[in-house]
Design an enzyme around this catalytic site. Structure first.
Site, PDB file in Angstrom:
ATOM      1  N   ASP A 369      58.143 -71.137  -4.557  1.00 23.88           N
ATOM      2  CA  ASP A 369      59.586 -71.211  -4.899  1.00 23.88           C
ATOM      3  C   ASP A 369      59.991 -72.696  -4.958  1.00 23.88           C
ATOM      4  O   ASP A 369      59.672 -73.478  -4.045  1.00 23.88           O
ATOM      5  CB  ASP A 369      60.411 -70.479  -3.830  1.00 23.88           C
ATOM      6  CG  ASP A 369      61.883 -70.421  -4.199  1.00 23.88           C
ATOM      7  OD1 ASP A 369      62.191 -69.759  -5.235  1.00 23.88           O
ATOM      8  OD2 ASP A 369      62.677 -71.046  -3.502  1.00 23.88           O
ATOM      9  N   ILE A 370      60.651 -73.064  -6.066  1.00 23.49           N
ATOM     10  CA  ILE A 370      61.070 -74.463  -6.225  1.00 23.49           C
ATOM     11  C   ILE A 370      62.288 -74.692  -5.311  1.00 23.49           C
ATOM     12  O   ILE A 370      63.229 -73.881  -5.342  1.00 23.49           O
ATOM     13  CB  ILE A 370      61.427 -74.768  -7.678  1.00 23.49           C
ATOM     14  CG1 ILE A 370      60.188 -74.555  -8.589  1.00 23.49           C
ATOM     15  CG2 ILE A 370      61.948 -76.185  -7.866  1.00 23.49           C
ATOM     16  CD1 ILE A 370      60.479 -74.620 -10.073  1.00 23.49           C
ATOM     17  N   GLU A 412      63.318 -69.176 -10.046  1.00 23.45           N
ATOM     18  CA  GLU A 412      62.439 -70.326  -9.817  1.00 23.45           C
ATOM     19  C   GLU A 412      61.258 -69.938  -8.927  1.00 23.45           C
ATOM     20  O   GLU A 412      60.592 -70.767  -8.354  1.00 23.45           O
ATOM     21  CB  GLU A 412      63.245 -71.495  -9.198  1.00 23.45           C
ATOM     22  CG  GLU A 412      63.749 -71.272  -7.772  1.00 23.45           C
ATOM     23  CD  GLU A 412      65.015 -70.424  -7.679  1.00 23.45           C
ATOM     24  OE1 GLU A 412      65.417 -69.799  -8.697  1.00 23.45           O
ATOM     25  OE2 GLU A 412      65.585 -70.325  -6.603  1.00 23.45           O
TER      26      GLU A 412
END
Lengths: 490, 286
Positions: A369-370, A412
């Site tokens: 996950d960004i 994301e």
């Protein structure tokens, strides 16, 4: 029923029908010929019977001519052997072998066939006695040691006074029998207690029947004239011709069916192969790629032009279908922004890996996950956000192995599935990914991009949810522990 | 020139006096053979007499008799029986000569004989022990085959029609021999010439049971048309035929007759034949 079978059956039925008609025609012809053959034999038998009767009539006629001659009467009265001889020899012919003049004592006065043989006593001869007793005799008896058809009649002076006997005879020999059957296909056999002669070399006659004899019973009672065929050559030839026709037809039928079989095989096999490919495709035994492969193969087998055209058309069509299918498949399993596998594809792959793990394989997953992606979007706009997402995906794609599956899980978030990889391996990979992203300078985003990564290893009895949940927990722990971290399940 | 004219006149005179005679003969054999056999005789007579002799072969004895009676023939060759009968009928008939035969017995005679013979193997040696046997004459019209044998039977007081079991008529002398050889008959009547020929052919196989009186051979006669002088002239010519004359050879060649020419006998020479005509005929219609 297969097309081949249908065509073969229908064509065979038609051929068989034609041949049955042919056989019927031949059989009819044979029966007509057989009838004609029997009819001919019947006519010949009647002809021979007629000839036989004519011989008897000839004997009687000759006797009557001589009896009615005054010279003959004078000759008998005066024992004029020479006159009787001269008269009688005029009447000897192929139908009359012997003419004898006999006086009332039974002494021969003259023999037409033997000038110097006379004066012997034949009063004990059956035919002489019969003529003396009953005036005439027409039958079979031995005359001078030879079996003859003999006619005897008393010679009368002035039509009343008996003065002698005349006997006219025809020797029953091979020549006589031959003259009766001359020009026919029949044979004649004579059988008596003394002799047995036949115009045929063979002893037995086929379909033999007896000539009807209108003769008085004589000293030779058991004499019979049998008439029949020597051989059934003609009939056998007819039968043989029929058999040959039948055999020919049967052979032709077999050859035609075999030829048809091979012709159908040659021309229909290719159609059938193509049809089978299509049927298999329709019934899901083949996918479109197999179909293309098989059609390609059939094109390479040098088929007929027609088949080649059809195969090529099918090939092109299949190719188009395949392309379309590939495009649709790609579309349905790919995330349009990052060109990574979409969530559906990831779920399928995960399901697949779980199934494989039941057979002893193992794998690990990494949930990525960004960090603070919303801030990027909010601060720099969605375009930059998309830019970050696309380049992050590309960077991760460049790091992972070919066998690994990386996809966009949503927003994301990404999911990486690492086959044949244990937790340590997965942690290494996760760390490489975190490091790669962290050190990468985006073209349109000046900030560093960090990621949280949660790693989970497959456990027995795992479900997609259970393993995802463990990876997700690890991810949250990384988030909670300050982001830009790799965490793994407990 | 005068001499030439004299000879020419003589020739013409001869030509005027030359006659054409018709010489008739009965058909004792095939007419063609007879013509071939007798033509040299006609040529001889024509040459010697200066007259012309034309030969005709009559159909039968009756025609010959009729022609002599009608005087349509001048000379005729007749057999003994015909001569006797004709002479009785026409006493004016002139006897010229009798045929001479060089017989197979070696003698030259104007007559021949009739024999009654049997095969030696039958052991029949006399007429008397031939009773009940089969017998054959030649022809009732035959001199040596019937008439003279009948005289023999009369001399032996036998009626052949009852004495023998069967009596046959075989017409020709040769046939009697053949019938004997074939055992169809036991005995038969034939001319001596036939007997000698049979001996030559079959060997000494026959017994002669009886022999007839001499039978005068055929005669040549002249009709009333011919004068006595002419008859005598022709008679002389016939008597003088040489033994080796072509006419004798022609007889042998075409008819098998061993001719020795002709001889003039007394007319009474034929009287013995008259006796045969008086022999009672025993034949009955059985």
């Amino acid at each position: 029923m297969k097309l081949y079978d249908k065509i073969l059956l229908l064509t065979t039925l038609q051929i068989v029908a034609i041949f049955i008609f042919g056989i019927y025609q031949i059989q009819s012809l044979y029966l007509t010929q057989k009838k004609a053959f029997d009819q001919k034999n019947l006519i010949q038998i009647e002809m021979i019977q007629k000839r036989f009767e004519e011989k008897l009539i000839e004997l009687q006629k000759t006797a009557h001519i001589l009896i009615n001659s005054q010279e003959v009467i004078t000759g008998i009265l005066s024992n004029d052997t020479d006159m009787l001889y001269n008269w009688s020899k005029l009447f000897l012919s192929s139908s009359i072998d012997k003419i004898h003049f006999i006086d009332l004592d039974g002494t021969v006065i003259s023999r037409g066939e033997a000038e110097f043989r006379f004066a012997d006593d034949i009063s004990k001869q059956f035919y002489t006695q019969q003529a003396l007793l009953n005036n005439t005799f027409l039958g079979i008896d031995r005359v001078d040691g030879e079996e003859c058809l003999v006619y005897t009649e008393r010679v009368k002076q002035y039509g009343e006074k008996p003065i002698g006997i005349i006997s006219v005879a025809l020797v029953i020999d091979h020549e006589f029998l031959s003259s009766l059957v001359e020009g026919t296909t029949m044979s004649l056999a004579y059988q008596s207690e003394h002799q047995s002669i036949s115009t045929a070399k063979e002893r037995t006659l086929i379909n033999a029947s007896s000539l009807s004899l209108m003769l008085q019973s004589g000293s030779i009672n058991d004499a019979t004239f049998s008439i029949g065929l020597t051989s059934e050559k003609e009939l056998l030839a007819l039968k043989e011709a029929r058999t040959n026709f039948f055999l020919g037809i049967a052979l032709a039928l077999i050859v035609l069916v075999i030829a048809l079989h091979f012709t159908l095989l040659k021309y229909l096999k290719e159609y059938e192969t193509l049809a089978q490919v299509l049927i298999d495709f329709y019934e899901d035994r083949l996918d479109i790629k197999d179909v293309i492969g098989k059609i390609k193969l059939s094109i390479h087998k040098q088929p007929t032009t027609e088949i080649k055209k059809i195969a090529e058309a099918l090939f092109n069509m299949s190719q188009k279908v395949s392309d379309t299918q590939n495009a649709l498949e790609l579309l349905s399993s790919t995330d349009q922004l990052t060109a990574l596998a979409n969530r559906r594809k990831l779920e399928e792959y995960l399901e697949q890996k779980l199934k494989e793990s039941n057979r002893g394989n193992f794998f690990s997953i990494v949930m990525l996950d960004i960090d603070r992606f919303k801030v990027i979007n909010d601060t720099y706009g969605h375009e930059i956000g998309d830019h970050v997402l696309i380049h992050t995906a590309n960077l991760m794609q460049s790091v992972i192995r070919e066998s690994d599956m990386l996809g966009r899980w949503g927003g994301e978030e990404f999911l990486l599935i690492l086959p044949q990889t244990n937790l340590e391996g997965a942690l290494v990979m996760a760390e490489q990914l975190r490091s790669k992203i962290y050190h990468y300078q985006f073209e349109h985003y000046p900030q560093r991009v960090t990621m949280c990564l949660g790693v989970a290893e497959y456990r027995v009895n795992d479900t997609p949810n259970s393993i995802l949940r463990r990876a997700d927990h690890a991810l949250y722990r990384a988030k909670n522990n300050g982001r830009n971290k790799v965490e793994y399940e407990n | 020139m005068l001499v030439k004219l004299f000879f020419l006149s003589l020739f013409l005179l001869n030509t005027v006096h030359a006659k054409e005679y018709i010489f008739a003969i009965y058909p004792s054999n095939n007419p063609t053979k007879i013509i071939q056999a007798v033509t040299p005789l006609m040529e001889y007579l024509s040459e010697q007499s200066g007259d012309t002799f034309k030969l005709i072969v009559t159909k039968d004895y009756d025609e010959l008799t009729q022609r002599i009676e009608e005087k349509s023939v001048d000379f005729a060759w007749v057999n003994s029986k015909n001569f006797v009968l004709l002479k009785e009928k026409k006493p004016s008939l002139r006897y010229l000569v009798t045929y001479l035969e060089n017989s197979k017995s070696g003698q030259i005679t104007p007559y021949y004989r009739s024999f009654i013979i049997a095969l030696k193997e039958t052991n029949i040696t006399t007429l008397e022990n031939a009773k009940g046997k089969h017998f054959a004459f030649t022809d009732k019209e035959s001199t040596s085959g019937y008439a003279y044998p009948m005289m023999i039977f009369e001399d032996h007081h036998l009626n052949p029609y009852t004495f023998f079991q069967k009596v046959f008529f075989l017409k020709k002398h040769d046939k009697v021999i053949e019938a004997l050889i074939n055992h169809s008959i036991d005995i038969g009547a034939i001319s001596d010439g036939t007997y000698y020929s049979a001996r030559e052919k079959y060997g000494d196989k026959f017994n002669i049971l009886a022999s007839s009186a001499p039978i005068p051979l055929d005669a040549i006669v002249a009709s009333e048309n011919v004068s006595i002088e002419e008859s005598q002239r022709i008679s002389k010519l016939l008597e003088n035929i040489p033994k080796d004359a072509p006419s004798n050879k022609a007889f042998e060649e075409h008819l098998g007759w061993l001719s020795a020419g002709f001889v003039k006998k007394d007319e009474h020479f034929y009287d013995t034949f008259k006796k045969t005509l008086k022999v009672p005929i025993y034949e009955t219609l059985r």
